[in-house]
Enzyme design. Structure first.
Site, PDB file in Angstrom:
ATOM      1  N   HIS A  74     -72.497 -39.730 -19.804  1.00  0.00           N
ATOM      2  CA  HIS A  74     -72.209 -37.852 -19.067  1.00  0.00           C
ATOM      3  C   HIS A  74     -71.116 -37.625 -18.667  1.00  0.00           C
ATOM      4  O   HIS A  74     -71.536 -38.560 -17.270  1.00  0.00           O
ATOM      5  CB  HIS A  74     -73.702 -36.981 -17.550  1.00  0.00           C
ATOM      6  N   TYR A 202     -78.409 -28.391 -12.982  1.00  0.00           N
ATOM      7  CA  TYR A 202     -79.340 -28.462 -11.669  1.00  0.00           C
ATOM      8  C   TYR A 202     -79.385 -26.188 -11.175  1.00  0.00           C
ATOM      9  O   TYR A 202     -78.671 -25.737 -11.924  1.00  0.00           O
ATOM     10  CB  TYR A 202     -78.491 -28.382  -9.920  1.00  0.00           C
ATOM     11  N   PRO A 294     -84.296 -36.295  -4.364  1.00  0.00           N
ATOM     12  CA  PRO A 294     -83.595 -37.033  -5.224  1.00  0.00           C
ATOM     13  C   PRO A 294     -82.574 -35.782  -5.136  1.00  0.00           C
ATOM     14  O   PRO A 294     -81.870 -36.198  -6.832  1.00  0.00           O
ATOM     15  CB  PRO A 294     -84.804 -36.407  -6.247  1.00  0.00           C
ATOM     16  N   LYS A 298     -79.661 -39.732  -5.573  1.00  0.00           N
ATOM     17  CA  LYS A 298     -79.050 -41.330  -5.074  1.00  0.00           C
ATOM     18  C   LYS A 298     -79.339 -43.007  -4.702  1.00  0.00           C
ATOM     19  O   LYS A 298     -78.974 -43.653  -4.316  1.00  0.00           O
ATOM     20  CB  LYS A 298     -77.985 -40.976  -3.886  1.00  0.00           C
ATOM     21  N   TYR A 386     -70.773 -37.131  -6.775  1.00  0.00           N
ATOM     22  CA  TYR A 386     -71.883 -37.002  -7.664  1.00  0.00           C
ATOM     23  C   TYR A 386     -71.672 -38.915  -7.604  1.00  0.00           C
ATOM     24  O   TYR A 386     -72.552 -39.465  -8.645  1.00  0.00           O
ATOM     25  CB  TYR A 386     -72.051 -35.733  -7.954  1.00  0.00           C
TER      26      TYR A 386
HETATM   27  C1  PHB Z   1     -84.085 -37.964 -13.365  1.00  0.00           C
HETATM   28  O1  PHB Z   1     -83.879 -37.679 -14.549  1.00  0.00           O
HETATM   29  O2  PHB Z   1     -85.222 -37.445 -12.759  1.00  0.00           O
HETATM   30  C2  PHB Z   1     -82.453 -36.805 -12.119  1.00  0.00           C
HETATM   31  C3  PHB Z   1     -81.759 -36.516 -12.340  1.00  0.00           C
HETATM   32  C4  PHB Z   1     -80.973 -36.395 -11.454  1.00  0.00           C
HETATM   33  C5  PHB Z   1     -81.285 -36.003  -9.818  1.00  0.00           C
HETATM   34  C6  PHB Z   1     -82.644 -36.723  -9.379  1.00  0.00           C
HETATM   35  C7  PHB Z   1     -83.673 -37.266 -10.828  1.00  0.00           C
HETATM   36  O3  PHB Z   1     -80.936 -35.352  -9.514  1.00  0.00           O
END
Ligand code: PHB
Ligand code: APR
Length: 391
Positions: A74, A202, A294, A298, A386
Site C-alpha cells: 500500500h 481511517y 492500535p 505500531k 506511519y
Molecule cells: C488491521 O488491519 O487490523 C489494522 C490496520 C491498521 C490499524 C489497526 C489495525 O491501524
C-alpha cells in the site's frame, strides 16, 4: 540434569519467534516456552500492517517468501473527515510504502520456519518462572505434561506479551510504569468480503471512529469505536454493518460489501511503557514491555525493532565481540518505543470521539485534521511515522 540453551525465550508470539529465527541464523541455540498451544496462538487475530523495516527483518530471518507472494503493498491511506475522503500519499511524501499482511500469517510463517529448522518450542508450558537473571546463571523453570522441568541458560528473553510472567517477575521497585487508558474500545469484525476500497480508510465521525482495513483482496477487517464497557453479544453482524455504513462517506457506504463475520471481538485501548527493558540477564521485548493503541498499527512493528536491537546485541556478545549492544539495548529500544507511543497516542487523539471533549475540543480536532490534509509538511509528518521511523 537441567536442559541447557544459550537463550531461553518466553513466548511464541511474533517477538519470540522472530528473535528465535534471527538467533538461529547466527548459530545461537534457543528454546521457546509458550503457555498456549500452537493452534491457540494461530487463532488470535491482530493488526496487519508491516513497515518496510519489519518486512526486511522477516526477510533476514528467512521467512519472507509467502509474505512477498501474498502481501499487499500500500502506497498510502485515506482519512475520512466530515464525509469526504483525503489521501495521504506515502510514496510521494516519503518514497516508502507499507505491506498489508496479517500478523497471524507472520506468526505462522515464523513457526513453520522454526519447525523446519528443528529448533525446539515447548507449547502448553505451565508455570513458566524465570529466575537467577541477576547473576551469571539464569534458570527458567516450568511444568510440561505434569512434570517439573528446568532450562539453564545464558540469557532470558521475555517475549511473553502484556500479561506475561517476565515483567511480573521483576521486583516492582525496579520498574517505572507509564500508562494511559482510553475511555473507549475497538469492536473488530473479520469477514470474507472484498474490501470497500483499495487502501485503508481511517474515519473521523461524530458517531465515533471507524477503520476499514483488509487482509487480502477477498477478506476485510473493519473496526468501530465503541464504549469500553460494550459486549460483543450486543453486536449482531447486521447492527455492526449498519453502524459502519453510517460512519462512512456516501461513496464507501454505497460500495460496502457485507457478509457473515468470521470473528468479532472488542479490544481495549491502552498506552503502556515499562522502563527499563533489561534486568541483568533478562531482556524484555515487544508487548511484554510496551503497549500502543492500535491506531497506526505500531504494535507488531515495535516488537520487531526491539528484536532487531536484541538479536544484534546477543549475536555480538556470543561471537566474543562487545557487550555494548546488551548494555545499550534498553535505551536504544526505548528511544524508538517512545516515538511510536507518541504517534499512536496522537493518531488516537486525532481520530476518536472522547466523551469529555466539549465543542471547543471538537473544533480543535477538526482544525488539526484540516491542517493535516491541507499541508504537505503536516501530511509528511504523519506519513513518515506511519511507514516507520528508521532503526
Ligand atoms: C488491521 O488491519 O487490523 C489494522 C490496520 C491498521 C490499524 C489497526 C489495525 O491501524
Ligand atoms: N509463559 C509462556 N508464554 C506466555 C506466558 C507465560 N507465562 N504469558 C504469555 N505467553 C505467551 C502468549 O501466549 C503469547 O503467545 O507469550 C506470547 C506473547 O505474544 P504476543 O502477545 O503476540 O506479543 P509479542 O510477541 O510481543 O507481539 C507483539 O503482537 O500481541 C500483538 O499487539 C501486539 O502487535 C503486537 C505484537
Amino acid at each position: 540434569m537441567p536442559e541447557r540453551t544459550h537463550v531461553a525465550i518466553i513466548g511464541s508470539g511474533p517477538a519470540g519467534l522472530l528473535l528465535g529465527q534471527l538467533l538461529h541464523k547466527a548459530g545461537i541455540d534457543t528454546v521457546i516456552l509458550e503457555r498456549h498451544s500452537r493452534e491457540h496462538v494461530l487463532g488470535r487475530i491482530r493488526a496487519g500492517v508491516l513497515e518496510q523495516g519489519t518486512v526486511g527483518l522477516i526477510d533476514e530471518a528467512g521467512c519472507g517468501a509467502r509474505m512477498h507472494r501474498e502481501g499487499l503493498i500500500h502506497h498510502g491511506i485515506e482519512l475520512s473527515i466530515r464525509g469526504a475522503r483525503h489521501r495521504i500519499d506515502f510514496q510521494a511524501l516519503t518514497g516508502k510504502s507499507v505491506m498489508v499482511y496479517g500478523q497471524t500469517e507472520v506468526t505462522r510463517d515464523l513457526m513453520d520456519a522454526r519447525q523446519a529448522a528443528g529448533a525446539p518450542t515447548v507449547f502448553e508450558a505451565q508455570n513458566v518462572t524465570p529466575s537467577g537473571y541477576d547473576g551469571a546463571r539464569p534458570v527458567v523453570r516450568y511444568t510440561a505434561n505434569g512434570m517439573a522441568k528446568e532450562i539453564a541458560c545464558d540469557f532470558i528473553a521475555g517475549c511473553d506479551g502484556f500479561h506475561g510472567v517476565s515483567r511480573q517477575s521483576v521486583p516492582e521497585s525496579a520498574l517505572t510504569i507509564f500508562e494511559r487508558l482510553y475511555p473507549f474500545g475497538w469492536l473488530g469484525l473479520l469477514a470474507e468480503v472484498p474490501p470497500v476500497a483499495p487502501e485503508l480508510i481511517y474515519v473521523n465521525h461524530e458517531r465515533g471512529f471507524a477503520l476499514c482495513s483488509m487482509r487480502t483482496h477477498s477478506r476485510s477487517r473493519y473496526y468501530l469505536q465503541c464504549d469500553a464497557s460494550e459486549q460483543v453479544e450486543n453486536w449482531p453482524d447486521d447492527k455492526f454493518w449498519d453502524e459502519l455504513r453510517r460512519r462512512l462517506d456516501q461513496d464507501a457506504a454505497a460500495h460496502l460489501v457485507t457478509g457473515p463475520s468470521i470473528e468479532k471481538s472488542i479490544a481495549p485501548l491502552r498506552s503502556f511503557v515499562a522502563e527499563p527493558m533489561r534486568f541483568g540477564r533478562l531482556f524484555l521485548a515487544g508487548d511484554a514491555a510496551h503497549i500502543v493503541p492500535p491506531t497506526g498499527a505500531k504494535g507488531l512493528n515495535l516488537a520487531a525493532s526491539d528484536v532487531h536491537y536484541l538479536a544484534e546485541a546477543l549475536i555480538d556478545h556470543c561471537r566474543g565481540g562487545s557487550d555494548q549492544g546488551l548494555d545499550h539495548y534498553s535505551a536504544r529500544a526505548l528511544a524508538r518505543v517512545w516515538k511510536a507511543e507518541r504517534f499512536s497516542w496522537w493518531m488516537t487523539s486525532l481520530l476518536h470521539r472522547f466523551p469529555d471533549t466539549g465543542p471547543f475540543g471538537q473544533r480543535i480536532q477538526l482544525a488539526e485534521l484540516d491542517y493535516l490534509v491541507g499541508s504537505e509538511a503536516a501530511a509528511t509528518a504523519l506519513a513518515e511515522n506511519y511507514v516507520g521511523l528508521p532503526f
